[in-house]
Design an enzyme around this catalytic site. Structure first.
Site, short mmCIF file in Angstrom:
data_model
loop_
_atom_site.label_atom_id
_atom_site.label_comp_id
_atom_site.label_asym_id
_atom_site.label_seq_id
_atom_site.Cartn_x
_atom_site.Cartn_y
_atom_site.Cartn_z
CG ASP A 157 -0.58 2.21 6.60
OD1 ASP A 157 0.57 1.92 6.21
OD2 ASP A 157 -1.55 2.31 5.83
N GLY B 217 1.96 -3.16 2.65
CA GLY B 217 3.30 -2.84 3.12
C GLY B 217 4.42 -3.61 2.47
CG ASP C 15 4.50 3.08 4.84
OD1 ASP C 15 5.31 2.73 3.96
OD2 ASP C 15 3.28 2.86 4.76
CG ASN D 167 4.87 3.50 -8.94
OD1 ASN D 167 5.57 3.50 -9.95
ND2 ASN D 167 3.99 2.56 -8.69
CG ASP E 296 1.45 4.02 -0.67
OD1 ASP E 296 1.04 4.99 -1.32
OD2 ASP E 296 2.29 3.21 -1.11
CB SER F 198 5.55 2.08 -3.94
OG SER F 198 5.26 2.53 -5.25
#
Length: 252
Positions: free
Chosen positions: A198, A62, A13, A142, A15, A140
């Site tokens: 996370d 998430g 993942d 982004n 972020d 995301s």
């Protein structure tokens, strides 16, 4: 501690695992929701109760942006139309609020940038040194901009983000779709691959996808529930999961 040689690939993942951007997401969600909840209270729609870090972990972390907004609003008993992804930011509909949060996050990214976690980068580089491909995933839209800002975009053999999910009609976490698509693009079997997450929704997705090892990252000690939601192991940082002797014997 795990033996990296026992696995063929890893899916990380973005972020909070690869990049130090999770805190910026939390702040953007909090600023957006607190403003909205305060406006509701001022016009007589209930009392003001701010968006908390626990709310972030329970309802938003998430998940795709609009699903996270919907989940939190449902938890507060606020019934709004869903709307469309291109709705005006701040309009009093789920997608409008989600887009306002995204504006706040992008403003933060432009002003402050972001960095990668050194041990996450070292883990990715170690996997690739062993000839094992690595993918980055994110709910995301982004994701590529964030990875580029952190200087790690070119490290990954595949990237499956919110843009890909939208184009392919993939379900968001806790559904395993995004992880399974990453494994497909790496041409590896999920049961031979590591997932690193996370978010509670993320470890649930890794478990649902049948991945060989699901690693939960809890850097603050505040993200309780990762093991209960599907993580095989929970660590503070990726520096904890491989042994030095593995480095020395890799490739023998």
């Amino acid at each position: 501690m795990i033996d990296l040689n026992a696995y063929d690939a890893a899916v990380l993942d973005m972020d909070g695992v690869i990049t130090q951007s999770a805190r910026a997401h939390f702040k953007a969600w909090k600023n957006m929701f607190d403003d909205y909840l305060r406006e509701r209270a001022e016009r007589g729609d209930g009392d003001f109760h701010p968006f908390t870090e626990e709310d972030y972990y329970d309802y938003v972390d998430g998940k795709p942006r609009f699903d996270g907004a919907q989940s939190f609003l449902d938890a507060r008993g606020i019934d709004l139309p869903r709307g469309n992804p291109d709705d005006d930011p701040g309009e009093e509909i789920v997608c409008g609020l989600g887009n306002r949060k995204n504006e706040l996050f992008l403003d933060h990214l432009e002003e402050h940038g972001t960095e990668s976690y050194p041990h996450a980068r070292a883990f990715v580089e170690e996997m690739k040194r062993r000839g094992k491909p690595v993918a980055a995933i994110s709910s995301s839209r982004n994701a590529k901009a964030v990875l580029e800002a952190a200087g790690v975009l070119d490290l990954f053999d595949a990237i499956v983000d919110g843009v890909v999910s939208h184009e392919m009609g993939l379900e968001g976490k806790p559904a395993p779709d995004i992880f399974l698509e990453a494994a497909r693009r790496l041409d590896v079997a999920p049961e031979r691959s590591i997932v690193v997450e996370d978010a509670r929704a993320g470890v649930e997705a890794g478990r649902a996808g049948g991945f060989g090892l699901v690693v939960g990252i809890d850097r603050s000690g505040e993200n309780a529930g990762l093991a209960e939601h599907g993580a095989d192991i929970v660590v503070e940082d990726l520096s904890h999961i491989w042994r030095k002797e593995d480095d020395e014997t890799a490739g023998e």
